[in-house]
Design a protein around this motif. Structure first.
Motif, PDB file in Angstrom:
ATOM      1  N   ASP A 125      28.630  50.957  15.058  1.00 58.13           N
ATOM      2  CA  ASP A 125      29.317  51.379  13.835  1.00 58.13           C
ATOM      3  C   ASP A 125      28.391  51.299  12.624  1.00 58.13           C
ATOM      4  O   ASP A 125      28.448  52.146  11.730  1.00 58.13           O
ATOM      5  CB  ASP A 125      30.544  50.497  13.582  1.00 58.13           C
ATOM      6  CG  ASP A 125      31.620  50.683  14.637  1.00 58.13           C
ATOM      7  OD1 ASP A 125      31.723  51.803  15.172  1.00 58.13           O
ATOM      8  OD2 ASP A 125      32.346  49.712  14.929  1.00 58.13           O
ATOM      9  N   TYR A 128      34.096  46.404   8.748  1.00 53.90           N
ATOM     10  CA  TYR A 128      34.252  47.006  10.069  1.00 53.90           C
ATOM     11  C   TYR A 128      35.433  46.401  10.823  1.00 53.90           C
ATOM     12  O   TYR A 128      36.141  47.102  11.562  1.00 53.90           O
ATOM     13  CB  TYR A 128      32.960  46.843  10.869  1.00 53.90           C
ATOM     14  CG  TYR A 128      31.823  47.644  10.278  1.00 53.90           C
ATOM     15  CD1 TYR A 128      31.734  49.016  10.465  1.00 53.90           C
ATOM     16  CD2 TYR A 128      30.847  47.032   9.497  1.00 53.90           C
ATOM     17  CE1 TYR A 128      30.708  49.760   9.903  1.00 53.90           C
ATOM     18  CE2 TYR A 128      29.810  47.766   8.927  1.00 53.90           C
ATOM     19  CZ  TYR A 128      29.750  49.131   9.132  1.00 53.90           C
ATOM     20  OH  TYR A 128      28.743  49.863   8.566  1.00 53.90           O
ATOM     21  N   ASN A 162      38.464  48.811  11.936  1.00 57.14           N
ATOM     22  CA  ASN A 162      38.876  48.890  13.344  1.00 57.14           C
ATOM     23  C   ASN A 162      40.351  48.547  13.513  1.00 57.14           C
ATOM     24  O   ASN A 162      41.057  49.158  14.326  1.00 57.14           O
ATOM     25  CB  ASN A 162      38.016  47.958  14.191  1.00 57.14           C
ATOM     26  CG  ASN A 162      36.581  48.440  14.309  1.00 57.14           C
ATOM     27  OD1 ASN A 162      36.294  49.613  14.082  1.00 57.14           O
ATOM     28  ND2 ASN A 162      35.675  47.544  14.659  1.00 57.14           N
ATOM     29  N   ARG A 166      43.355  50.838  14.960  1.00 53.85           N
ATOM     30  CA  ARG A 166      44.224  50.381  16.045  1.00 53.85           C
ATOM     31  C   ARG A 166      45.697  50.532  15.677  1.00 53.85           C
ATOM     32  O   ARG A 166      46.527  50.902  16.513  1.00 53.85           O
ATOM     33  CB  ARG A 166      43.917  48.915  16.368  1.00 53.85           C
ATOM     34  CG  ARG A 166      44.631  48.367  17.608  1.00 53.85           C
ATOM     35  CD  ARG A 166      44.406  46.880  17.765  1.00 53.85           C
ATOM     36  NE  ARG A 166      45.119  46.107  16.771  1.00 53.85           N
ATOM     37  CZ  ARG A 166      46.413  45.781  16.863  1.00 53.85           C
ATOM     38  NH1 ARG A 166      47.143  46.183  17.904  1.00 53.85           N
ATOM     39  NH2 ARG A 166      46.994  45.059  15.925  1.00 53.85           N
TER      40      ARG A 166
END
Length: 701
Positions: A557, A595, A599, A603
């Motif tokens: 990432d 990050y 993430n 999700r």
């Protein structure tokens, strides 16, 4: 000209400054009156008299001159010696005398003047001694002069040292110790000649242990007989040193009998005259001379600089960092993890990772005439096997640094030094190096971020306050690996909160470039590239503290494209989210935590949360942050961090958002903790869940 850098304590320092190093009496007396010791155009908060510094060319009777720099010396004894050694090392480099076996008669010299109690009591003395013979820190030998008064503050000699004399610790490193009677001028001269001859011949340290006494104890108002009655009974019977010297000169016919009285009379007249006019005296400008010519003090506004570089040239640099001479036997593991990976990055222009971004910054700077010095434990390879600046032939053991073989036109060089296991001594050394050479990007990397704390005195007394006190700039970069990865109380936090607290960032108005330190917590290799290059392209130098990554070093990432380094690209103090509508909550964060938040948002398939990254916390980017927040009127504002509530940037950011931007932040992060992090993996996992639940509570509910 011989070049000498001196470091000394407080006793006799003012006499040394005024009598030998020609600091004007008027400047000293003006300081006594409470006025600034600097020129009006040199912004400074000043320092006490016993910490002042001087740089002067002293003419020699035989012709020529010797340039002497006396460094400022805070009250933390012995720490200035590491600084002096680093400064001398940089002088050697300027003269291209590496590996330091040139003409010793004119080579730079470090003359370190110690107090007996400090020399044996401070651990940094041993760190400096250990550095003296290491290839990355050698200065071709230093001369140590111990003014051995046999009294440490008010203690007896036996209470402060386990050795017979202060110089005995030099024997641990086979350093010769010359003991000499401080009341014998001829013997002192002979000891100095022997010391200089030893250094010239063997290029190693030597100690002169000057056995003397302190007439008034710790200071002129002290009564040393409280604790040392017997020694001072002997001292009271001694003839003063100046009387010894005067009598000897008169006896041999060198001076008339009234010599001493005339000298004292002339000096008194000079002091009286200086005292009468000292308040009208304007001190000479001390700074931005010689190597520093053309540089200046930073301004009160935030500026943006062109730190980009040609993408074609960057590709060439990147490929050269994995090029080797024919027959060089590199470690086979490097094929997949280093060579092939970097080659693909440069060929595609995609997936550029942290180490590659750093190499591109280093390489491009050397092509522009700057040099780079990087030191610390394991820095050539990188603590996490991420850098590989220097490779070693697996058959011969010989090192090779591809980054120093980029092109025939390459002017600068990268000096990567694996340091001894020291922080205080090494950071002081690198700070001294940065004082001498503003055209070298000087970096120190901690093995883990929390390992900076043994060097806290260097940061407090020199790096973070040196410019404000002494108008001496430093562009030292401190790379401190930081991140909550479940590794326990140590190896986790670089104590971001401490750096922010030590800054002079304003709480109620906008900062400028003139803050005392820059603190960044970056999210992309391109940002790291621009931050490093910015250190050198600006006309001023400021310390830079980087919360450098661990997990992000190899994260797919945290990568950048070649265009993010190329023309038109700059360092971004704030990075906003992609344009979003229907935003209910804005999460403001910094560094690696971005990050984790992104993430989690993915999700949850959440489209109601925007994430803003503050890449540079100090100076605080008021205008840039306000511009991003204006995109989300009416949204809830949260500060999200992975650190505990009594750590990280929460207190720093929330105060400025409230006072300057007029908005309140809610908190999403760990609760208060007496240590940097927990050491139980289950607790760590629970904390991660809690932090994310707080940040996305509007989605979970």
């Amino acid at each position: 000209a011989v070049v000498s850098t001196q470091s000394t304590g407080h006793r006799g320092r003012i006499s040394l400054l005024s009598e030998l190093l020609e600091l004007p009496y008027s400047r000293l007396l003006k300081k006594y009156h409470g006025k600034s010791e600097f020129h009006p155009e040199e912004e400074s908060i000043g320092d006490v008299l016993s910490h002042l510094w001087q740089s002067v060319d002293l003419p020699q009777p035989s012709g020529g001159s010797v340039h002497v720099s006396l460094l400022p010396n805070p009250s933390h004894l012995e720490v200035a010696n590491s600084v002096a050694l680093g400064k001398v090392r940089a002088k050697h480099k300027d003269r291209r005398s590496a590996p330091y076996h040139g003409d010793m008669e004119t080579s730079p010299l470090a003359l370190l003047i110690h107090g007996d109690a400090a020399f044996v009591g401070q651990g940094v003395s041993l760190e400096n001694a250990q550095m003296s013979r290491l290839p990355g820190y050698s200065t071709n030998g230093s001369i140590h002069l111990i003014t051995n008064n046999m009294i440490g503050f008010t203690s007896e000699h036996g209470a402060q040292s386990s050795s017979f004399t202060a110089g005995d610790i030099g024997r641990m490193y086979d350093v010769p110790v010359i003991s000499v009677n401080g009341n014998d001028i001829k013997a002192i001269y002979q000891a100095a000649v022997i010391a200089m001859s030893w250094r010239e011949r063997f290029k190693e340290d030597v100690i002169v242990d000057l056995q003397c006494y302190r007439l008034y104890g710790h200071n002129q108002h002290d009564e040393p007989r409280f604790t040392n009655p017997l020694m001072y009974r002997v001292i009271d019977q001694l003839k003063p040193l100046q009387s010894h010297m005067t009598d000897a000169l008169i006896e041999c016919g060198a001076v008339p009998t009234d010599f001493a009285s005339k000298v004292l009379e002339e000096q008194q007249e000079e002091l009286t005259s200086a005292h009468k006019t000292c308040l009208e005296f304007t001190p000479e400008k001390m700074c931005f001379k010689n190597n520093w010519e053309g540089l200046t003090q930073a301004g009160s506004s935030l500026t943006t600089w062109d730190t980009s570089y040609s993408t074609g040239d960057l590709r060439a640099i990147g490929l050269k960092t994995v090029s080797f001479p024919d027959g060089f036997n590199h470690h086979p593991t490097l094929n997949r993890a280093h060579i092939n990976k970097r080659t693909k990055m440069m060929e595609t222009g995609e997936g550029i990772d942290w180490a590659m971004g750093e190499a591109l910054a280093f390489g491009s700077l050397t092509m522009q005439g700057f040099s780079v010095r990087l030191s610390g434990e394991d820095v050539t390879r990188g603590t996490f096997s991420n850098r590989h600046n220097t490779l070693y032939d697996q058959e011969t053991g010989k090192p090779f640094s591809p980054i120093n073989h980029l092109a025939p036109s390459q002017v600068g060089r990268v000096e990567a030094v694996d340091s001894l296991l020291s922080e205080e001594g090494v950071v002081g050394f690198e700070y001294g190096y940065s004082l001498e050479n503003p055209k070298t990007l000087v970096l120190w990397e901690a093995q883990f971020g929390d390992f900076f704390n043994p060097a806290q005195v260097i940061y407090d007394q020199f790096v973070l306050s040196g410019e404000a006190k002494w108008v001496l700039q430093s562009g030292l970069v401190s790379l401190l690996p930081h991140g909550y990865d479940g590794n326990g109380p140590d190896h986790t936090s670089a104590r971001l909160e401490r750096w922010l607290q030590l800054s002079d960032s304003k709480e109620t108005s906008a900062d400028g470039d003139n803050v005392n330190v820059q603190v960044v917590n970056l999210t992309t290799p391109a940002q790291y590239f621009h931050a490093l290059r910015r250190q050198m392209v600006r006309p001023f130098r400021k310390p830079l503290v980087v919360m450098s990554p661990k997990a992000l070093l190899r994260s797919p990432d945290a990568v950048s494209s070649i265009e993010e380094f190329g023309p038109g690209s700059v360092f971004k103090r704030v990075i906003g989210d992609e344009h979003m509508s229907g935003v209910k909550r804005v999460l403001i964060c910094s560094g690696k935590h971005f990050y984790t938040l992104r993430n989690e948002r993915t999700r949850l398939n959440d489209t109601s949360t925007a994430i803003i990254r503050i890449e540079e916390l100090c100076p605080f980017p008021v205008a840039e942050l306000q511009a991003e927040l204006n995109k989300y009127p009416g949204a809830e504002l949260y500060w999200a961090q992975e650190e505990s509530r009594n750590g990280g940037a929460w207190s720093f950011v929330s105060t400025r958002v409230r006072n300057i931007l007029g908005q309140e932040l809610e908190y999403a992060g760990r609760s208060e903790c007496p240590a940097a992090a927990v050491g139980i993996s289950e607790l760590h996992a629970e904390e991660v869940k809690s932090v994310l639940a707080q940040a996305f509570s509007h989605v979970h509910s």
